[in-house]
Design an enzyme around this catalytic site. Structure first.
Site, PDB file in Angstrom:
ATOM      1  N   ASP A  57      -0.007  -1.128 -11.552  1.00 40.65           N
ATOM      2  CA  ASP A  57       1.317  -1.763 -11.664  1.00 40.65           C
ATOM      3  C   ASP A  57       1.976  -1.439 -12.995  1.00 40.65           C
ATOM      4  OD1 ASP A  57       2.248  -3.173  -9.455  1.00 40.65           O
ATOM      5  OD2 ASP A  57       0.949  -4.895  -9.857  1.00 40.65           O
ATOM      6  N   LYS A  78       2.801   1.658  -9.388  1.00 40.80           N
ATOM      7  CA  LYS A  78       3.587   0.828  -8.472  1.00 40.80           C
ATOM      8  C   LYS A  78       4.639   0.085  -9.276  1.00 40.80           C
ATOM      9  CE  LYS A  78       1.932  -3.217  -6.431  1.00 40.80           C
ATOM     10  NZ  LYS A  78       2.854  -4.233  -6.986  1.00 40.80           N
ATOM     11  N   GLU A  86       5.516  -7.806   0.627  1.00 38.29           N
ATOM     12  CA  GLU A  86       4.849  -9.070   0.305  1.00 38.29           C
ATOM     13  C   GLU A  86       5.610 -10.251   0.889  1.00 38.29           C
ATOM     14  OE1 GLU A  86       3.562  -9.520  -3.750  1.00 38.29           O
ATOM     15  OE2 GLU A  86       3.023 -11.615  -3.459  1.00 38.29           O
TER      16      GLU A  86
HETATM   17  O1  KIV Z   1      -0.272  -7.542  -8.639  1.00 35.46           O
HETATM   18  C1  KIV Z   1      -0.740  -7.572  -7.488  1.00 35.46           C
HETATM   19  O2  KIV Z   1      -1.897  -7.959  -7.269  1.00 35.46           O
HETATM   20  C2  KIV Z   1       0.110  -7.132  -6.390  1.00 35.46           C
HETATM   21  C3  KIV Z   1      -0.400  -7.327  -4.997  1.00 35.46           C
HETATM   22  C4  KIV Z   1      -0.312  -8.756  -4.628  1.00 35.46           C
HETATM   23  C5  KIV Z   1       0.294  -6.473  -4.019  1.00 35.46           C
HETATM   24  O3  KIV Z   1       1.186  -6.659  -6.611  1.00 35.46           O
END
Ligand code: KIV
Length: 272
Positions: free
Chosen positions: A91, A121, A190
């Protein structure tokens, strides 16, 4: 015959695209450290997300917002060192890509260089298109994230289901199509209605990965600590717990304390 890590066929963005093409569901989970990353990988998930949910489950923050780029890189590098097969996606944390595509590219490059992960992501649709294009132009695979996007929690005000209303559902569908067209390799959906997940999954060519989005996504993801029952308080309807590790861990540690107090640990065999 022993299996060497070089014998293991790595999962790539192409592998998960092929899985969607042939109708095989994609399994995904989060991980944030070396020990858990190794267990999750060995158990056979195709995609490991080093999610900014680390902010909640690892650091105890109320939201995902406080996590820094340096902290994400630390978590991601630890997971990457353990993983032999899965695709590792990281992320981009809040504030590292919104509103400034040059900064987005710098953040993505730092993640790729310093952690060794395979993709990034980020959350959002049209609002972050410039950032997505810039990152993709450097050859970094990008996964989108639509629906409930926790980095915007103060805009939504609640963690409830998104896109129930027609207008929001249409925007989500258009955003998903945009992510597909510009070249993202997949998209997380989500907490949206199951029927919308089906519509999105059928109208984009890339794999959709659902969380609280019903059975029609091309793959599913959960937060590891939720699935393992480490976190007892979090009980959303979409969560299936596969273990009660909180109880198991509590019991083991309480027994350890009791054994020390009762002088049962260590015994002769455990001594030199
Ligand atoms: O940060 C995370 O764990 C997520 C998932 C819930 C998709 O973005």
């Amino acid at each position: 015959m022993s299996v060497h890590s070089s014998d293991i066929k790595r999962i790539t963005t192409h592998t998960i695209q092929e899985m969607k093409n042939r109708g095989e569901k994609i399994s995904c989970l989060t991980a944030y450290d070396y020990s858990m990353g190794g267990i999750v990988d060995a158990a056979g998930v195709e995609l490991i997300l080093v999610g900014d949910s680390a902010s909640n489950v690892m650091a105890g923050h109320e939201t995902t917002l406080p996590l820094t780029l340096d902290q994400m890189i630390y978590h991601a590098a630890s997971v990457v060192r353990a993983v032999k097969r899965a695709l590792v996606v990281v992320d981009l944390p809040f504030g590292s890509y919104q509103g400034n595509s040059e900064e987005a590219l710098r953040s993505a490059i730092r993640i790729m260089k310093e952690s060794g992960a395979h993709a990034v992501k980020l959350e959002g649709g049209l609002e972050v298109k410039e950032s997505i294009l810039r990152i993709l132009s450097a050859g970094v695979p990008v996964m989108g994230h639509l629906g409930l996007t926790p980095q915007s929690i103060y805009k939504f005000g609640t963690y409830t289901v998104r896109a129930r209303e027609e207008e929001e559902a249409r925007k989500l569908l258009a955003d998903a199509q945009m992510l597909d067209e510009v070249g993202c390799f997949s998209v997380v959906l989500e907490k949206i209605p199951s029927a919308l997940t089906r519509e999105v999954s059928e109208s984009v060519s890339i794999p959709t990965i659902g969380i609280g989005a019903g059975p029609h996504a091309d793959g599913q993801i959960l937060v590891l600590h939720d699935l393992l029952g480490i976190n007892k308080e979090f009980k959303p309807r979409f969560l299936r717990r596969y273990a009660d590790l909180n109880d198991v861990m509590h019991g083991a540690i309480a027994q350890y304390v009791a054994d020390i107090k009762g002088k049962a640990f260590p015994n002769e065999k455990e001594s030199y």
